[in-house]
Design an enzyme around this catalytic site. Structure first.
Site, mmCIF file in Angstrom:
data_model
loop_
_atom_site.group_PDB
_atom_site.id
_atom_site.type_symbol
_atom_site.label_atom_id
_atom_site.label_comp_id
_atom_site.label_asym_id
_atom_site.label_seq_id
_atom_site.Cartn_x
_atom_site.Cartn_y
_atom_site.Cartn_z
ATOM 1 N N CYS A 74 17.560 0.441 0.764
ATOM 2 C CA CYS A 74 17.327 1.844 0.362
ATOM 3 C C CYS A 74 17.002 2.825 1.518
ATOM 4 C CB CYS A 74 16.011 1.979 -0.609
ATOM 5 S SG CYS A 74 16.341 1.324 -2.173
ATOM 6 N N HIS A 98 14.056 7.392 -1.700
ATOM 7 C CA HIS A 98 12.518 7.338 -2.307
ATOM 8 C C HIS A 98 11.710 7.493 -1.280
ATOM 9 C CE1 HIS A 98 12.133 3.401 -0.985
ATOM 10 N NE2 HIS A 98 13.065 2.870 -1.683
#
Length: 490
Positions: free
Chosen positions: A429, A413
């Site tokens: 992440c 992301h």
């Protein structure tokens, strides 16, 4: 003209044909890995001469440079001939037609210009006698892109190395199988370890053109400064390569999306719109000019047995994901040509903090990434969800795009902390800069395999910071936001 002027026997004791042919194969295998060894070219020429193949012998002698003069005590008789003298040699009445053709090709190849008799060329067979590629096998080719217009387009064929004999063979083979093209460029890409760098300038290996009488005219590349162009062939060839690369990126994206659709739903999509549905079935992010017209052809390509994504199963995390060629439908072809038919896969290197998009050994994109150190898990995943503006914002903690990994709390992301890119500051992440995550979102479909591994991308430098006009972009085709879900990626 005596035998030496004709480039005939070349001297040396006669030897048994079987022994000469064995030496021939050994030298060709050696030159396949050592094409700049001039002594090997000289010895190959002597061997061809002992077998009575004067055209090939002269080609090898000319490739040997000063070695020929050092051992024969005189320059090669064809070394400095003017063009009008070449014509005199070709047209000598006492030369047979076959020998004259071989001599003509040998001289022209050495000068960077070869005329290949079309009648002696059969796609998929060994190279004709006038262009002998070390190793004796046909070059790897891919069909040139079909172009609209008056048939004057330039097709592109990808070869593994910048070798003129291999490039000439590939370009002529492509033209012999092409439709509207009257020219073909054999091109290759710069290498970085076991990878090819897609975003770097392509290098030309040869330019083939159709000539009268069913012949082919083949030109060897000059230096970039001499040519004033990137490929070393022509500015027109440069533009053809750039256009082909832009089209290839669309092909990769759509073909990858078609295959993902089939895995997800157990059937093939009937049209492009099947890939452009609203969230959560948004396999692809949008469309670009020409996709609809080319969809049927790309669907046929996608249905061909595909090579398994490297690192998709078995072995340590990453497996062959660092760019090893795979088998399947592309087996037996060159690595670079085969990559044009493979699907996308993503590799994340936790050591180098980089994310790369691959097709076979081709690094299509390389981005700097922010990770979480030991909090980022190693292993194999796939993109299971794609969402625009996660949590209803393009400027929130997850940026403007998010791609969930295998329905976990891990994702690729964006971020509202751009300074964290290249560092281990996430909770696990994969963070990308805004332009990078938006390009990746447009490029790869749901279902793309993702391998997170330690190492493998050290030689690939990130390409972040590319101008927007050079980015891969598509026009959104459906609603891809998910306002009903609060994302809590790590």
């Amino acid at each position: 003209m005596d035998d030496k002027e004709q480039g005939g026997s070349g001297g040396g004791p006669q030897e048994g044909e079987a022994a000469a042919r064995q030496r021939l194969e050994e030298l060709k295998r050696y030159l396949a890995s050592n094409p700049s060894n001039r002594m090997a070219w000289f010895l190959l020429g002597k061997t061809y001469a002992s077998l009575g193949k004067e055209g090939k012998a002269n080609y090898c002698y000319l490739r040997s440079g000063p070695i020929y003069e050092a051992y024969e005590n005189e320059p090669h008789p064809f070394e400095n001939l003017a063009a009008e003298d070449w014509l005199d040699r070709w047209n000598e009445p006492r030369r047979g037609g076959v020998a004259r053709t071989a001599l003509r090709a040998a001289i022209l190849i050495a000068a960077g210009l070869a005329l290949l008799p079309a009648a002696s060329w059969a796609p998929g067979t060994a190279l004709p006698a006038t262009v002998d590629k070390p190793g004796g096998q046909p070059a790897a080719v891919s069909k040139p892109a079909q172009r609209d217009g008056d048939g004057s387009g330039i097709g592109i064929v990808w070869v593994d190395a910048r070798s003129f004999p291999e490039g000439a063979a590939a370009a002529v083979d492509a033209l012999s199988r092409a439709g509207g093209e009257d020219r073909a460029v054999a091109a290759t890409l710069p290498e970085a370890g076991s990878h090819y760098r897609w975003r770097s300038e392509a290098a030309g290996a040869a330019l083939a053109s159709r000539a009268s009488g069913g012949d082919y005219l083949v030109r060897e590349p000059a230096g970039r400064e001499e040519c004033g162009c990137e490929s070393g062939l022509s500015a027109e060839a440069d533009e053809a390569v750039r256009s082909e690369k832009a089209l290839q990126e669309q092909r990769w994206s759509v073909v990858s999306g078609i295959r993902s659709f089939e895995r997800r739903y157990g059937k093939w999509p009937a049209r492009l719109e099947d890939l452009l549905r609203p969230y959560p079935d948004n396999i692809l992010a949008g469309r670009a000019d020409g996709m609809e017209e080319r969809f049927d052809g790309w669907l046929k390509e996608a249905k061909q047995p595909a090579a398994p994504a490297a690192g998709a199963a078995g072995g340590a995390p990453g497996g062959a994901a660092a760019g090893q060629a795979t088998g399947g439908a592309s087996a037996g072809r060159g690595r670079l040509a085969a990559a044009m038919a493979e699907s996308f896969r993503i590799v994340v290197d936790t050591k180098a903090r980089r994310l790369a998009v691959f097709s076979g050994p081709v690094a299509v994109r390389v981005y700097a990434a922010g990770l979480g150190g030991e909090r980022t898990p190693l292993g194999r995943f796939e993109i299971s969800e794609k969402v625009r503006n996660p949590n209803g914002s393009s400027t929130g903690s997850f940026g403007s795009r998010g791609m969930t990994l295998s329905d976990t709390r891990y994702a690729i992301h964006g971020t509202d902390e751009p300074d964290s890119i290249g560092k281990d500051e996430s909770l696990g992440c994969v963070r990308l800069g805004r332009d990078d995550v938006e390009e990746l979102y447009d490029l790869v479909p749901i279902g793309t395999p993702v391998t997170i591994q330690e190492g493998g991308l050290e030689r690939l430098q990130p390409e972040s910071g590319q101008p927007k006009k050079s980015r891969y972009r598509v026009e959104p085709a459906a609603l891809e936001e998910n306002p009903g879900k609060r994302y809590d990626w790590l």
